[in-house]
Design a protein around this motif. Structure first.
Motif, short mmCIF file in Angstrom:
data_model
loop_
_atom_site.label_atom_id
_atom_site.label_comp_id
_atom_site.label_asym_id
_atom_site.label_seq_id
_atom_site.Cartn_x
_atom_site.Cartn_y
_atom_site.Cartn_z
N GLU A 53 0.46 -19.59 23.66
CA GLU A 53 0.90 -19.07 24.94
C GLU A 53 0.55 -20.05 26.05
O GLU A 53 -0.57 -20.56 26.12
CB GLU A 53 0.24 -17.72 25.21
CG GLU A 53 0.70 -17.04 26.48
CD GLU A 53 0.07 -15.68 26.69
OE1 GLU A 53 0.19 -15.13 27.80
OE2 GLU A 53 -0.56 -15.17 25.73
N LEU A 54 1.51 -20.33 26.91
CA LEU A 54 1.33 -21.23 28.05
C LEU A 54 1.60 -20.47 29.33
O LEU A 54 2.64 -20.63 29.96
CB LEU A 54 2.28 -22.44 27.94
CG LEU A 54 2.12 -23.34 26.72
CD1 LEU A 54 3.25 -24.35 26.65
CD2 LEU A 54 0.78 -24.05 26.75
N SER A 55 0.69 -19.60 29.70
CA SER A 55 0.94 -18.74 30.85
C SER A 55 -0.23 -18.67 31.81
O SER A 55 -0.37 -17.72 32.57
CB SER A 55 1.29 -17.32 30.36
OG SER A 55 2.50 -17.33 29.64
N SER A 56 -1.10 -19.70 31.79
CA SER A 56 -2.18 -19.74 32.77
C SER A 56 -1.59 -20.03 34.16
O SER A 56 -0.45 -20.52 34.27
CB SER A 56 -3.19 -20.84 32.41
OG SER A 56 -2.61 -22.12 32.64
N PRO A 57 -2.33 -19.74 35.23
CA PRO A 57 -1.81 -20.07 36.57
C PRO A 57 -1.43 -21.53 36.71
O PRO A 57 -0.45 -21.86 37.40
CB PRO A 57 -2.98 -19.69 37.49
CG PRO A 57 -3.71 -18.62 36.75
CD PRO A 57 -3.61 -19.00 35.30
N ARG A 58 -2.17 -22.44 36.07
CA ARG A 58 -1.85 -23.87 36.15
C ARG A 58 -0.50 -24.15 35.49
O ARG A 58 0.33 -24.90 36.01
CB ARG A 58 -2.94 -24.70 35.46
CG ARG A 58 -4.32 -24.57 36.06
CD ARG A 58 -4.35 -24.97 37.52
NE ARG A 58 -5.71 -25.12 38.02
CZ ARG A 58 -6.04 -25.25 39.28
NH1 ARG A 58 -5.08 -25.23 40.20
NH2 ARG A 58 -7.29 -25.39 39.66
N SER A 59 -0.28 -23.56 34.31
CA SER A 59 0.99 -23.77 33.61
C SER A 59 2.16 -23.21 34.39
O SER A 59 3.24 -23.81 34.46
CB SER A 59 0.94 -23.14 32.22
OG SER A 59 0.14 -23.88 31.34
N VAL A 60 1.96 -22.03 34.98
CA VAL A 60 3.04 -21.40 35.74
C VAL A 60 3.43 -22.27 36.93
O VAL A 60 4.61 -22.45 37.24
CB VAL A 60 2.62 -19.99 36.20
CG1 VAL A 60 3.66 -19.41 37.16
CG2 VAL A 60 2.46 -19.07 34.99
N GLN A 61 2.43 -22.85 37.61
CA GLN A 61 2.73 -23.74 38.73
C GLN A 61 3.52 -24.96 38.27
O GLN A 61 4.49 -25.37 38.91
CB GLN A 61 1.43 -24.17 39.41
CG GLN A 61 0.71 -23.06 40.15
CD GLN A 61 -0.59 -23.55 40.76
OE1 GLN A 61 -0.71 -24.68 41.22
NE2 GLN A 61 -1.61 -22.68 40.75
#
Length: 493
Positions: free
Chosen positions: A356-364
């Motif tokens: 899963e790539l859904s951290s706040p950093r990834s979303v940005q």
């Protein structure tokens, strides 16, 4: 509220439509074993070619196939080995008004603890047992060595019931495929979006009755009429059914009504929507599904960008993300990925490990530079200085444009941001390399990351890129660092 939180809040377990909470695949096509916990709402699967993204969609489509007409081949079995068969199973939540519990033989729910389906607890001392979590059901399809399919509902009492086509059609499936066979939902195929929208169960019998009244034999030329007469005589002589005629008929797995589809006016005529462009068919299929008065079918979208201009890609993905249905989508498109919000982004590696790539950093980063998720190698510079340094150094060594090689230069936007991003990307097995400063903090995390990435991570022994480079520049050349030879980035410098 961040995108992930909005997604979870908007589409929780037991929402308006069916939601797959866990998907298990054994020995089917690209997967020997696969275990995945998709989220409600929009799930975007990324990964390189032949990683198995489409296999996931095909597995869900087979599990929820609205009919029993699917045909198997050796290619549907892992490494074409049919001996042990294959298994596709899911833990699925259904709306409270689902007929699964009111069938002739009702199925009994399990309880979902967030990772697996648990048997309901028995009451003690006359007190009702507290449920572990919301009720869910376990369903599966098996492919046998003889190329047969068996659909099952697995009950907590270890008994199995038939997972019927009627129930699968009620759950609903909308499929926007990556090929040209994606007009199913624009025709009166059983279980299609158009069929669900019209909700006219007697329509097929009326159509069949009308078609049967057409005297096709009367339209034959004289030679054909004579051939039919002789065939009728032969049938009579052999005690076979006779008084032969010609009429529309459907073969196994086919239906005359499936030939009926939506048409649209164009100039002075009408054309079936199935004859329009791939992108138009996809958007039309989604519009029909969303127009259904009841139910929120699970939606599968393979290669969201296919046949669509960037602005239409964004429109499609935005509608999918904002809708109430669970969606599983693959894409290779930057505009489509950037528009996927709220969404849960997953990366599928060749080892079939999905992360899963859904951290706040990834979303940005997903919104700012979606191609960083889609490249063969993402080369992260801690900041613009590092990105420029990498570009110049590699430009001297490699004559080919880096983008042509599938290499994406990405600004990490700071030491801490870059560390968090690299940790997440490295764990997900993305193709990754980086150049960073040594700021003297998070030493253990940087050390662990170096162990994981090896030579693909370069961190200055001490200090920053500017200090390490300027130390080797003569004083009379320092001013030249302020000037971009191509006069593109002079002002930022």
């Amino acid at each position: 509220m961040d995108a992930k939180a909005k997604n979870d809040a908007n589409t929780s377990v037991g929402g308006a439509g069916a939601t797959i909470l866990r998907l298990k695949i054994d020995r089917y096509r690209a997967f020997q074993k696969f275990d995945w916990f998709p989220k409600a709402g929009l799930n975007v699967i990324l990964g390189g070619g032949d990683a198995g993204k489409t296999t996931i969609l095909e597995a869900i489509a087979l599990l929820l196939n609205p009919s029993n007409a699917a045909l198997l081949s050796d290619n549907d079995y892992w490494r074409r080995q049919r001996k042990d068969g294959f298994f596709i199973g899911a833990v699925i939540s259904l709306p409270p008004d689902s007929s699964i519990a009111t069938q002739t033989r009702p199925a009994y729910p399990w309880e979902w603890d967030g990772r697996q389906a648990c048997k309901p607890q028995e009451a003690e001392d006359g007190e009702p047992a507290r449920p572990v979590g919301p009720p869910v059901y376990k369903v599966s399809v098996r492919g046998s060595e003889e190329l047969d399919l068996t659909y099952s509902i697995h009950n907590p009492n270890d008994m199995e019931d038939n997972f019927s086509p009627t129930l699968r059609r009620e759950i609903g499936l909308v499929r926007l495929g990556g090929d040209d066979r994606n007009d199913r939902d624009l025709r009166l195929v059983q279980g299609s979006a158009l069929d669900r929208l019209l909700s006219d169960k007697a329509l097929r019998s009326r159509l069949t009755s009308t078609f049967s009244e057409v005297d096709v034999k009367a339209r034959l030329q004289s030679e054909g009429q004579e051939a039919m007469k002789q065939l009728n005589d032969t049938f009579g002589e052999r005690a076979l059914p006779h008084d032969l005629g010609l009429g529309l008929s459907a073969g196994q797995g086919q239906s005359i009504s499936a030939l009926i589809g939506l048409t649209a006016g164009i100039e002075e005529g009408r054309l079936p929507l199935s004859s329009w462009g791939s992108g138009t068919r996809r958007l039309a299929s989604l519009a029909v599904a969303q127009a259904c008065r009841t139910g929120c079918p699970i939606t599968l979208v393979d290669e969201a960008e296919r046949g669509l201009e960037p602005y239409r890609q964004r429109k499609l993905v935005t509608e999918l993300a904002e809708g109430p249905s669970q969606v599983v989508m693959t894409t290779h498109s930057g505009p489509a990925l950037a528009a996927a919000e709220p969404a849960t982004v997953w990366y599928l590696s060749q080892g079939h490990v999905i992360a899963e790539l859904s951290s706040p950093r990834s979303v940005q980063l997903q919104k700012r530079d979606p191609e960083a998720f889609l490249s063969r190698l993402t080369l992260v510079g801690e900041g613009p200085t590092e990105v420029g340094f990498i570009e110049v150094v590699l430009g001297r060594e490699i004559a080919t444009d880096l983008l042509d090689l599938g290499v994406r230069l990405c600004d990490g936007q700071g030491n801490t941001f870059t560390l968090e991003l690299l940790e997440e990307f490295s764990k997900a097995k993305l193709g990754l390399a980086a150049l960073v400063d040594c700021e003297g903090d998070n030493t253990k995390r940087w050390s662990d990351l170096k162990t994981a990435m090896g030579d693909l991570l370069f961190q200055w022994p001490t200090g920053c890129t500017e200090a390490n480079v300027i130390a080797h520049v003569p004083d009379d050349k320092l001013e030249a660092l302020l000037i971009d030879p191509e006069d593109i980035n002079t002002q930022p410098r």
